[in-house]
Every structure is written in C-alpha cells, then in structure tokens.
Design a protein around this motif. Structure first.
Motif, PDB file in Angstrom:
ATOM      1  N   ARG A   1     -24.845  44.898 -19.166  1.00  0.00           N
ATOM      2  CA  ARG A   1     -24.567  43.544 -18.667  1.00  0.00           C
ATOM      3  C   ARG A   1     -23.169  43.085 -19.076  1.00  0.00           C
ATOM      4  NH1 ARG A   1     -28.095  39.313 -20.618  1.00  0.00           N
ATOM      5  NH2 ARG A   1     -28.279  40.475 -22.573  1.00  0.00           N
ATOM      6  N   MET A   2     -22.382  43.982 -19.654  1.00  0.00           N
ATOM      7  CA  MET A   2     -21.017  43.656 -20.057  1.00  0.00           C
ATOM      8  C   MET A   2     -20.081  44.723 -19.517  1.00  0.00           C
ATOM      9  SD  MET A   2     -19.492  42.537 -23.773  1.00  0.00           S
ATOM     10  CE  MET A   2     -20.198  43.904 -24.679  1.00  0.00           C
ATOM     11  N   ILE A   3     -19.050  44.283 -18.794  1.00  0.00           N
ATOM     12  CA  ILE A   3     -18.115  45.213 -18.174  1.00  0.00           C
ATOM     13  C   ILE A   3     -16.694  44.935 -18.648  1.00  0.00           C
ATOM     14  CG2 ILE A   3     -19.600  45.532 -16.173  1.00  0.00           C
ATOM     15  CD1 ILE A   3     -17.787  43.719 -14.572  1.00  0.00           C
ATOM     16  N   ASN A   4     -15.851  45.947 -18.488  1.00  0.00           N
ATOM     17  CA  ASN A   4     -14.469  45.854 -18.953  1.00  0.00           C
ATOM     18  C   ASN A   4     -13.561  46.552 -17.955  1.00  0.00           C
ATOM     19  OD1 ASN A   4     -12.303  45.410 -20.935  1.00  0.00           O
ATOM     20  ND2 ASN A   4     -12.367  47.620 -21.248  1.00  0.00           N
ATOM     21  N   ILE A   5     -12.292  46.143 -17.938  1.00  0.00           N
ATOM     22  CA  ILE A   5     -11.300  46.858 -17.141  1.00  0.00           C
ATOM     23  C   ILE A   5     -10.233  47.400 -18.065  1.00  0.00           C
ATOM     24  CG2 ILE A   5      -9.936  44.782 -16.619  1.00  0.00           C
ATOM     25  CD1 ILE A   5      -9.550  46.166 -13.765  1.00  0.00           C
ATOM     26  N   HIS A   6      -9.872  48.668 -17.832  1.00  0.00           N
ATOM     27  CA  HIS A   6      -8.889  49.347 -18.678  1.00  0.00           C
ATOM     28  C   HIS A   6      -7.775  49.900 -17.795  1.00  0.00           C
ATOM     29  CE1 HIS A   6      -7.335  51.520 -22.118  1.00  0.00           C
ATOM     30  NE2 HIS A   6      -7.255  52.606 -21.369  1.00  0.00           N
ATOM     31  N   PRO A   7      -6.514  49.772 -18.215  1.00  0.00           N
ATOM     32  CA  PRO A   7      -5.389  50.158 -17.360  1.00  0.00           C
ATOM     33  C   PRO A   7      -5.050  51.646 -17.388  1.00  0.00           C
ATOM     34  CG  PRO A   7      -4.548  49.177 -19.359  1.00  0.00           C
ATOM     35  CD  PRO A   7      -6.054  49.071 -19.426  1.00  0.00           C
ATOM     36  N   SER A   8      -6.053  52.479 -17.192  1.00  0.00           N
ATOM     37  CA  SER A   8      -5.824  53.911 -16.998  1.00  0.00           C
ATOM     38  C   SER A   8      -7.010  54.472 -16.238  1.00  0.00           C
ATOM     39  CB  SER A   8      -5.667  54.646 -18.334  1.00  0.00           C
ATOM     40  OG  SER A   8      -6.927  54.878 -18.945  1.00  0.00           O
ATOM     41  N   LEU A   9      -6.850  55.700 -15.774  1.00  0.00           N
ATOM     42  CA  LEU A   9      -7.963  56.390 -15.133  1.00  0.00           C
ATOM     43  C   LEU A   9      -8.767  57.086 -16.224  1.00  0.00           C
ATOM     44  CD1 LEU A   9      -6.096  57.851 -12.013  1.00  0.00           C
ATOM     45  CD2 LEU A   9      -7.698  55.928 -12.063  1.00  0.00           C
ATOM     46  N   LEU A  10      -9.710  56.360 -16.799  1.00  0.00           N
ATOM     47  CA  LEU A  10     -10.534  56.933 -17.848  1.00  0.00           C
ATOM     48  C   LEU A  10     -11.244  58.183 -17.331  1.00  0.00           C
ATOM     49  CD1 LEU A  10     -12.104  53.674 -19.353  1.00  0.00           C
ATOM     50  CD2 LEU A  10     -10.275  55.066 -20.335  1.00  0.00           C
ATOM     51  N   PRO A  11     -11.439  59.169 -18.206  1.00  0.00           N
ATOM     52  CA  PRO A  11     -11.312  59.118 -19.671  1.00  0.00           C
ATOM     53  C   PRO A  11      -9.913  59.379 -20.223  1.00  0.00           C
ATOM     54  CG  PRO A  11     -12.234  61.213 -19.019  1.00  0.00           C
ATOM     55  CD  PRO A  11     -12.098  60.419 -17.758  1.00  0.00           C
TER      56      PRO A  11
ATOM     57  N   GLY B   1      -3.568  54.512 -12.918  1.00  0.00           N
ATOM     58  CA  GLY B   1      -4.514  53.595 -12.297  1.00  0.00           C
ATOM     59  C   GLY B   1      -5.296  52.798 -13.304  1.00  0.00           C
ATOM     60  N   CYS B   2      -6.464  52.340 -12.877  1.00  0.00           N
ATOM     61  CA  CYS B   2      -7.302  51.502 -13.729  1.00  0.00           C
ATOM     62  C   CYS B   2      -8.766  51.838 -13.505  1.00  0.00           C
ATOM     63  CB  CYS B   2      -7.048  50.022 -13.453  1.00  0.00           C
ATOM     64  SG  CYS B   2      -7.336  49.543 -11.726  1.00  0.00           S
TER      65      CYS B   2
ATOM     66  N   PRO C   1     -20.292  54.114 -18.742  1.00  0.00           N
ATOM     67  CA  PRO C   1     -20.365  54.552 -17.350  1.00  0.00           C
ATOM     68  C   PRO C   1     -19.318  53.866 -16.476  1.00  0.00           C
ATOM     69  CG  PRO C   1     -22.564  54.135 -18.217  1.00  0.00           C
ATOM     70  CD  PRO C   1     -21.609  53.638 -19.244  1.00  0.00           C
ATOM     71  N   ILE C   2     -18.632  54.649 -15.683  1.00  0.00           N
ATOM     72  CA  ILE C   2     -17.567  54.132 -14.820  1.00  0.00           C
ATOM     73  C   ILE C   2     -18.168  53.536 -13.554  1.00  0.00           C
ATOM     74  CG2 ILE C   2     -15.617  54.832 -13.358  1.00  0.00           C
ATOM     75  CD1 ILE C   2     -14.936  56.909 -15.530  1.00  0.00           C
ATOM     76  N   ILE C   3     -17.733  52.335 -13.237  1.00  0.00           N
ATOM     77  CA  ILE C   3     -18.182  51.644 -12.026  1.00  0.00           C
ATOM     78  C   ILE C   3     -17.199  51.864 -10.883  1.00  0.00           C
ATOM     79  CG2 ILE C   3     -18.791  49.399 -11.022  1.00  0.00           C
ATOM     80  CD1 ILE C   3     -19.211  48.452 -13.989  1.00  0.00           C
ATOM     81  N   ALA C   4     -15.913  51.724 -11.171  1.00  0.00           N
ATOM     82  CA  ALA C   4     -14.905  51.792 -10.124  1.00  0.00           C
ATOM     83  C   ALA C   4     -13.563  52.190 -10.710  1.00  0.00           C
ATOM     84  CB  ALA C   4     -14.779  50.437  -9.415  1.00  0.00           C
ATOM     85  N   GLN C   5     -12.740  52.826  -9.888  1.00  0.00           N
ATOM     86  CA  GLN C   5     -11.382  53.174 -10.284  1.00  0.00           C
ATOM     87  C   GLN C   5     -10.442  52.962  -9.104  1.00  0.00           C
ATOM     88  OE1 GLN C   5     -12.206  57.245 -11.793  1.00  0.00           O
ATOM     89  NE2 GLN C   5     -11.465  56.502 -13.767  1.00  0.00           N
TER      90      GLN C   5
END
Length: 217
Positions: A107-117, A137-138, A151-155
């Motif tokens: 129930r908590m999401i985050n955005i990170h400024p790279s193409l994880l991992p 990317g992000c 778990p990745i939702i979107a990139q």
C-alpha cells in the motif's frame, strides 16, 4: 460516497512528483484522492504549494524525535487521522523501519530516478553517466524494507546523450517521472495489480497501461 482510495503523499523537498499526482487526481475518473501531503522537513517548499492548493498538510519533523520508531509512530498517527489507504513517496528522504514498511506492505509506493535494479540509492545520474549507459529512466515500485527494493509497477526509459551532464539527464528523467507516476498510482488505486512471489502482474484492462511502459523519448 466516494470510492476513491484515500492517498497521502510524503515529501521532503519541492515535491515536483507530488504536483503531478495532485494534477492527475483532479481528473474525475482518477481512482485516488489526495487527502494529505506530509513532510518530515518544515522548510520543504512543496508544503507551501500544497497549502495554496487547498490540500490538507502536516509536518512531522524527524529532528524532533529521539528515534526512527518515535518519528514513525507520530507519522502513523497523522496518517490514521486522515484515513489514509495508500501512501505515495515523492522525494521523501527517509529510510523507513522494517516494521513501518510491513504495516504498509503493498500500500506504499515510491519512484526512483533509475531503471531499477540498476543504480539504487543516491547520485543515480552521475553513476549512470560514469557507467556509460545509453538508456536511463525511472521506476515506480512497491516499497520494501531494503532501499529501492520491491516489486516494480512501471518504468519509463529516456536516452542518454554524449553531451549529457547529471543535470541535463536528471531533467529528462524527471519529465518521464511526471508521466509514469500518476499512471502507476492510477493502476494501484484501481486494483489493477496482482502479486506473484517478487513481481506484479498488471491487468491490461485497468486502463492507462501505455504510460506504464514508456519507451525512450
């Protein structure tokens, strides 16, 4: 009675991604309602912007608490007071304890400024340029206890140009962030996610999925 998911945005600075989420939430069919913008820094410019927009705001200054647990206890109280169902981190520069993360699991999401991992942590653009990557990317992901895991939702991908500096690359990535984060929150709030062991599956009928897999621009 509204069926929109009551969402809090947590910020530590200017909150440019917060602004994109707020703007998206003003669309009639958007499934998330921004009921709170909270910051751990009283001086965060994004708080002033949110107040001018008529949003409810709160400051929980982490420097006023003796421990991360004490800080998070107060933050949880604030979230409870506003009936928050989802949390979106938008430049929130605090690592959460495993207990707090588990309480908000999925129930908590985050955005990170790279193409994880790739390039977890700070200084992502400097490190991407030093590595010589051709695409940056992000990533929007569910939060887990480990930094920039989950778990990745979107990139969204953007090109890296030979003339790029960390600042020019950051600006291009930020534009992509402003597109993909609202689309990802829409999907999560609408219930368009199914969980596997460490991955999510997206219901292709949830709408807005084109933005979730943005190609290089």
């Amino acid at each position: 009675m509204s069926t929109k998911k009551r969402t809090a945005i947590l910020i530590s600075g200017r909150g440019s991604n917060m602004k994109s989420l707020v703007e998206a939430s003003r669309t009639a069919d958007y499934p998330a309602e921004i009921v709170l913008v909270a910051s751990n820094r009283p001086e965060a410019p994004g708080i002033g912007w949110a107040e001018k927009q008529g949003l409810r705001t709160a400051v929980v200054d982490h420097k006023q608490f003796p421990s991360r647990e004490a800080f998070e206890s107060r933050l949880q109280t604030v979230l409870d007071e506003h009936g928050v169902e989802l949390v979106a981190l938008a430049g929130f520069m605090r690592l959460m304890t495993p207990a707090f993360v588990e309480r908000w699991r999925d129930r908590m999401i985050n955005i990170h400024p790279s193409l994880l991992p790739s390039f977890k942590g700070l200084h992502t653009h400097e490190r991407a340029l030093a590595a010589g990557v051709k695409i940056a990317g992000c990533t929007v992901h569910f939060v887990r206890a480990e930094m920039d895991e989950g778990p990745i939702i979107a990139q969204a991908a953007v090109p890296v140009f030979p003339t790029d500096s960390p600042d020019t690359l950051a600006a291009r990535v930020l534009e992509a962030e402003h597109r993909v984060y609202p689309a990802a929150l829409r999907l999560v709030a609408a219930g368009g996610i199914q969980f596997g062991v460490q991955k999510v599956t997206i219901n292709q009928h949830s709408g807005g999925t084109d933005t979730l897999f943005s190609p290089a621009i």
